[in-house]
Enzyme design. Structure first.
Site, PDB file in Angstrom:
ATOM      1  N   CYS A 261       0.802  -1.220   0.000  1.00  0.00           N
ATOM      2  CA  CYS A 261       0.000   0.000   0.000  1.00  0.00           C
ATOM      3  C   CYS A 261       0.835   1.270   0.000  1.00  0.00           C
ATOM      4  O   CYS A 261       0.280   2.372  -0.062  1.00  0.00           O
ATOM      5  CB  CYS A 261      -0.936   0.001   1.205  1.00  0.00           C
ATOM      6  SG  CYS A 261      -1.849  -1.540   1.386  1.00  0.00           S
ATOM      7  N   HIS A 417      -2.550   7.589   6.768  1.00  0.00           N
ATOM      8  CA  HIS A 417      -2.896   6.376   6.016  1.00  0.00           C
ATOM      9  C   HIS A 417      -4.367   6.037   6.273  1.00  0.00           C
ATOM     10  O   HIS A 417      -5.101   5.761   5.333  1.00  0.00           O
ATOM     11  CB  HIS A 417      -1.977   5.237   6.441  1.00  0.00           C
ATOM     12  CG  HIS A 417      -2.108   3.995   5.635  1.00  0.00           C
ATOM     13  ND1 HIS A 417      -1.985   3.976   4.264  1.00  0.00           N
ATOM     14  CD2 HIS A 417      -2.343   2.707   6.007  1.00  0.00           C
ATOM     15  CE1 HIS A 417      -2.130   2.736   3.821  1.00  0.00           C
ATOM     16  NE2 HIS A 417      -2.354   1.953   4.861  1.00  0.00           N
ATOM     17  N   HIS A 455      -9.638   2.457   0.074  1.00  0.00           N
ATOM     18  CA  HIS A 455      -8.223   2.082   0.059  1.00  0.00           C
ATOM     19  C   HIS A 455      -7.897   1.479  -1.305  1.00  0.00           C
ATOM     20  O   HIS A 455      -8.264   0.343  -1.601  1.00  0.00           O
ATOM     21  CB  HIS A 455      -7.947   1.076   1.172  1.00  0.00           C
ATOM     22  CG  HIS A 455      -6.490   0.863   1.450  1.00  0.00           C
ATOM     23  ND1 HIS A 455      -5.490   1.366   0.648  1.00  0.00           N
ATOM     24  CD2 HIS A 455      -5.849   0.189   2.450  1.00  0.00           C
ATOM     25  CE1 HIS A 455      -4.319   1.021   1.133  1.00  0.00           C
ATOM     26  NE2 HIS A 455      -4.512   0.306   2.233  1.00  0.00           N
TER      27      HIS A 455
END
Length: 613
Positions: A261, A417, A455
Site C-alpha cells: 500500500c 494512512h 483504500h
C-alpha cells in the site's frame, strides 16, 4: 553540489471522486462547502465522466465515492461460485448424455461411453465416485467498495483491445496529467535527451481482472482458452510500460518498485532522487489499482481486513434485515470494523526547478523527499511494526530542516494512512502523537481521505497527494466526515483530527506529510512542500527576474490548460493512446565513442570513474 528541487507541475487521474485534474476529485470530497460556481464546475466534470443526462445533482453525486458494489463489477448478492459435487453411483450407474465435442481427453477410466440416438451425442455411464464442480452463486459478505463513477469506463475512450482495467485507468490518468500540463509534450521533449525523462508506476496486486492475470489463472477451471495477452499484461509494472509505450513515447529510466500500500511513495522516491541528482529533468510518477473483483476482495475478507455488512450492522445497532449505510463503510479513527477497497489511478508530473521556471509550468508544490523503512522482525506479516516511527520522524525532520521550527509547528498537515481498521486507528494515531510530541507540535492537523475514496492499495498515497494539492489550491482540508466521533482508543495528544471540513489559512501553509503503511512492513512517509514554500525557495534560488519571466510564460500555460479543460468537458478530447506510433528500430540508433543518438537525440557516454580513489 546544488540539488535540483522536484517541482510538482501537473496531476491527473481517476478515482471514485472523479477526475483529478483541475482538482475536480478533490472538490467532490468538499462539495458541501464549495461556492456555487465551483460546485457547478465539479458537477459538469462528473456529468462528462458519467454521461449522465440528469439535472438532479443529488442523483449525480450518488454515482460517486464509496457505495454498494454496482453491476459494472459484480452483484454482491449473487457472486459466481463453484460448488463441489461428489457423487456415488451406489451400484447403479450415473448416466447422462453430452455432445461428443465436450468429451474430456483422456476419457476418465470410470466412464463407459455408449452411442447416443443421433450419432452426435454419447451416453456416459459412471460407476463409483465422481467429483463435479457445479456453477452456482453465493451472497458476498462485503458489499461496499470505492468504484469509479457509475457510467465511466476508461477502456471505452480509446482502442483498448481488451486491456485490463488497471491499464485502461493508467492510460486515462497519465493522459489526464499530460493534458493538464498545459504544454505541447512533443515540443517540450524535443529539447531534452531521451535519458532525461523518468517514468515510475505500477500496481501492488498486478492486473487481476479477467483481461489480465485473473483471466489466465481462471481459464482452466472455466474451461476457456488462455490468450497471449493475459500473462504480459498482468505484470505489476505494466502501468509504467503502457505510459512509456503508448502515452509519452519515453525512453528514459523506468520501472515499478512495489511496497504494497506504500507503492506510490516508493516510486515517488525514485523520481525525487532522479531529479535532485540531475539524472532526469522530468518524471512521471503513478500507480493504478483495480481490485474490485470477487477474488481479490475474498482474499482481504478472509484476513478480516474488510468492513462487512455484518460488522457495519453491529457498529450501528441494526437488525439483520436492515441494510447498513454503505457510503459510510470506511470510518478512519472512529469505531470501525475494516477498510473499504477502492480502485484508482493517479499520476503526478515533476520538473526540476529550472525547467519549471523556464517553461512557465504550474507550481502546485514540490516533493522534498520520501523516507522508507521496514518493520524488522515480525510476527504477523500484515501487522504493523516500528518502521513507521522511523519514516514519520525522518519526514518531519526533513520538513523542519526546510521550513524551520515556526513553519513546522504552524504550517503543516498530515494526510494519514487512515485505513478504517481497529488496528490502524490505534497504531497510527500513537505514532503521529508521539512524533508530534517529540518535535514540539501541539495541534497537528490530521485528515484521512479513505473515508471518501476507500483504500486503493498501491494508488492510495497518490489519492492522498492529489487531495493535498487540491487543499493547497482551494483552501479546504477535507474532514473525516464518516467518523462522527473518535474511538476511545485513538491517541489524540498533540493531534487535531479534522472530522469536519476545515478552511486553512494558505498564507501559513508550508508542508504536508503523506503517510503510507503497507502489508509486509512497507512504511513510507513523504515530505511535500506547499506552493507558498516552493515559490519562496524558487525566488531565493533564481531571483526576482526569473520569477517575473515565469509569470509571463505562465499566461500561455494557463490558457492552454483552460482550453484543454473546455475540450474535455465537451467530450472533444480522448486519452492520448498512440499505438504503433513512430516505432524506432536499429536504423534510428547511431554511435560515436562519446555519445549515442536515438532518432537525433543525443545521450553522452562520457563518464568519470566513480571509484577512482
Amino acid at each position: 553540489m546544488r540539488q535540483a528541487l522536484p517541482v510538482i507541475v501537473s496531476l491527473g487521474g481517476i478515482n471514485s471522486a472523479g477526475r483529478s485534474s483541475m482538482h475536480h476529485g478533490y472538490a467532490r470530497m468538499v462539495e458541501e462547502v464549495l461556492s456555487a460556481s465551483r460546485r457547478s464546475d465539479m458537477l459538469a466534470s462528473l456529468r462528462q465522466l458519467t454521461g449522465a443526462s440528469t439535472d438532479d445533482d443529488a442523483s449525480l453525486l450518488e454515482r460517486t465515492l464509496i457505495r454498494r458494489i454496482g453491476p459494472a463489477h459484480f452483484d454482491p448478492s449473487r457472486v459466481a461460485w463453484n460448488q463441489r459435487l461428489p457423487t456415488r453411483s451406489n451400484g447403479a450407474p450415473v448416466s447422462f448424455e453430452l455432445h461428443k465435442r465436450y468429451l474430456p481427453e483422456p476419457v476418465p477410466e470410470d466412464w463407459q461411453l455408449l452411442s447416443g440416438e443421433d450419432g452426435e451425442h454419447v451416453r456416459v455411464q459412471i460407476i463409483g465416485e465422481q467429483q463435479f464442480l457445479l456453477p452456482t452463486h453465493r451472497e458476498f459478505e462485503v458489499k461496499a467498495a470505492s468504484q469509479l463513477p457509475d457510467g465511466f469506463d476508461p477502456a471505452a475512450l480509446y482502442q483498448s483491445r481488451n486491456h485490463p482495467r488497471g491499464l485502461a485507468m493508467s492510460v486515462y490518468a497519465a493522459s489526464d496529467a499530460l493534458g493538464n500540463l498545459g504544454m505541447d509534450w512533443d515540443a517540450l521533449t524535443s529539447t531534452l535527451g531521451p535519458d532525461q525523462i523518468s517514468v515510475y508506476a505500477g500496481s501492488a496486486m498486478g492486473q487481476l481482472d479477467d483481461n489480465g492475470t485473473g483471466g489466465m489463472l481462471k481459464a482452466r477451471y472455466r474451461g476457456s482458452r488462455v490468450t497471449s495477452k493475459f500473462c504480459p499484461l498482468g505484470l505489476a509494472e505494466m502501468p509504467a510500460d503502457f505510459v512509456n509505450a503508448y502515452v509519452l513515447g519515453a525512453a528514459g529510466s523506468t520501472g515499478a518498485t512495489l511496497g504494497a500500500c506504500a507503492s506510490f511513495l516508493y516510486n515517488l522516491r525514485h523520481a525525487i532522487h532522479d531529479i535532485r541528482s540531475g539524472r532526469a529533468r522530468i518524471a512521471f510518477v503513478g500507480a493504478a489499482e483495480a481490485p474490485v473483483t470477487p477474488e481479490i476482495m475474498e482474499g482481504y475478507a478472509a484476513m478480516g481486513a474488510l468492513a462487512t455488512d455484518k460488522g457495519l450492522r453491529q457498529l450501528d445497532g441494526l437488525s439483520d434485515d436492515k441494510d447498513p449505510d454503505h457510503r459510510s463503510a470506511c470510518r478512519p479513527f472512529g469505531n470501525n470494523c475494516g477498510f473499504t477497497i477502492g480502485e484508482s489511478s493517479q499520476f503526478i508530473v515533476l520538473f526540476d526547478d529550472e525547467l519549471a521556471l523556464q517553461t512557465g509550468a504550474n507550481i502546485l508544490g514540490s516533493a522534498a523527499d520520501v523516507f522508507i523503512n521496514a518493520d524488522g522482525y515480525k510476527k504477523s506479516i500484515s501487522g504493523p511494526g516500528v518502521g513507521n516511527y522511523l519514516t514519520m520522524a525522518r519526514a518531519t525532520a526533513c520538513a523542519r530542516a526546510i521550513v524551520g521550527e515556526r513553519g513546522l509547528h504552524q504550517g503543516g498537515l498530515v494526510q494519514a494512512h487512515g485505513t478504517g481498521t481497529p488496528q490502524n486507528r490505534v497504531t497510527e494515531s500513537v505514532i503521529l502523537s508521539r512524533v508530534a510530541g517529540a518535535f514540539g507540535i501541539e495541534h497537528w492537523p490530521v485528515t484521512a481521505i479513505k473515508s471518501y475514496v476507500g483504500h486503493s492499495l498501491a494508488a492510495s498515497s497518490g489519492d492522498q497527494i492529489a487531495t493535498t494539492l487540491g487543499t493547497w489550491a482551494e483552501g479546504w482540508l477535507p474532514g473525516i466526515s464518516t467518523t462522527k466521533r473518535l474511538a476511545d482508543d485513538v491517541a489524540t495528544e498533540n493531534l487535531d483530527f479534522a472530522l469536519d471540513h476545515r478552511e486553512l489559512d494558505l498564507s501559513q501553509q508550508r508542508y504536508a506529510l503523506i503517510n503510507a503503511k503497507g502489508f509486509g512492513g512497507n512504511n513510507a512517509s513523504a515530505t511535500l512542500l506547499s506552493p507558498l514554500q516552493t515559490m519562496d525557495m524558487l525566488r531565493a534560488r533564481h531571483g526576482a527576474a526569473s520569477i517575473t519571466q515565469w509569470k509571463r510564460s505562465q499566461e500561455s500555460v494557463k490558457e492552454a490548460q483552460l482550453a484543454r479543460e473546455s475540450r474535455v468537458l465537451s467530450g472533444a478530447e480522448s486519452p492520448r493512446y498512440l499505438f504503433d506510433n513512430n516505432v524506432l528500430g536499429d536504423e534510428a540508433v547511431s554511435f560515436t565513442k562519446d555519445s549515442i543518438s536515438i532518432d537525433g537525440s543525443h545521450v553522452s557516454l562520457v563518464q568519470s570513474n566513480p571509484f577512482d580513489d
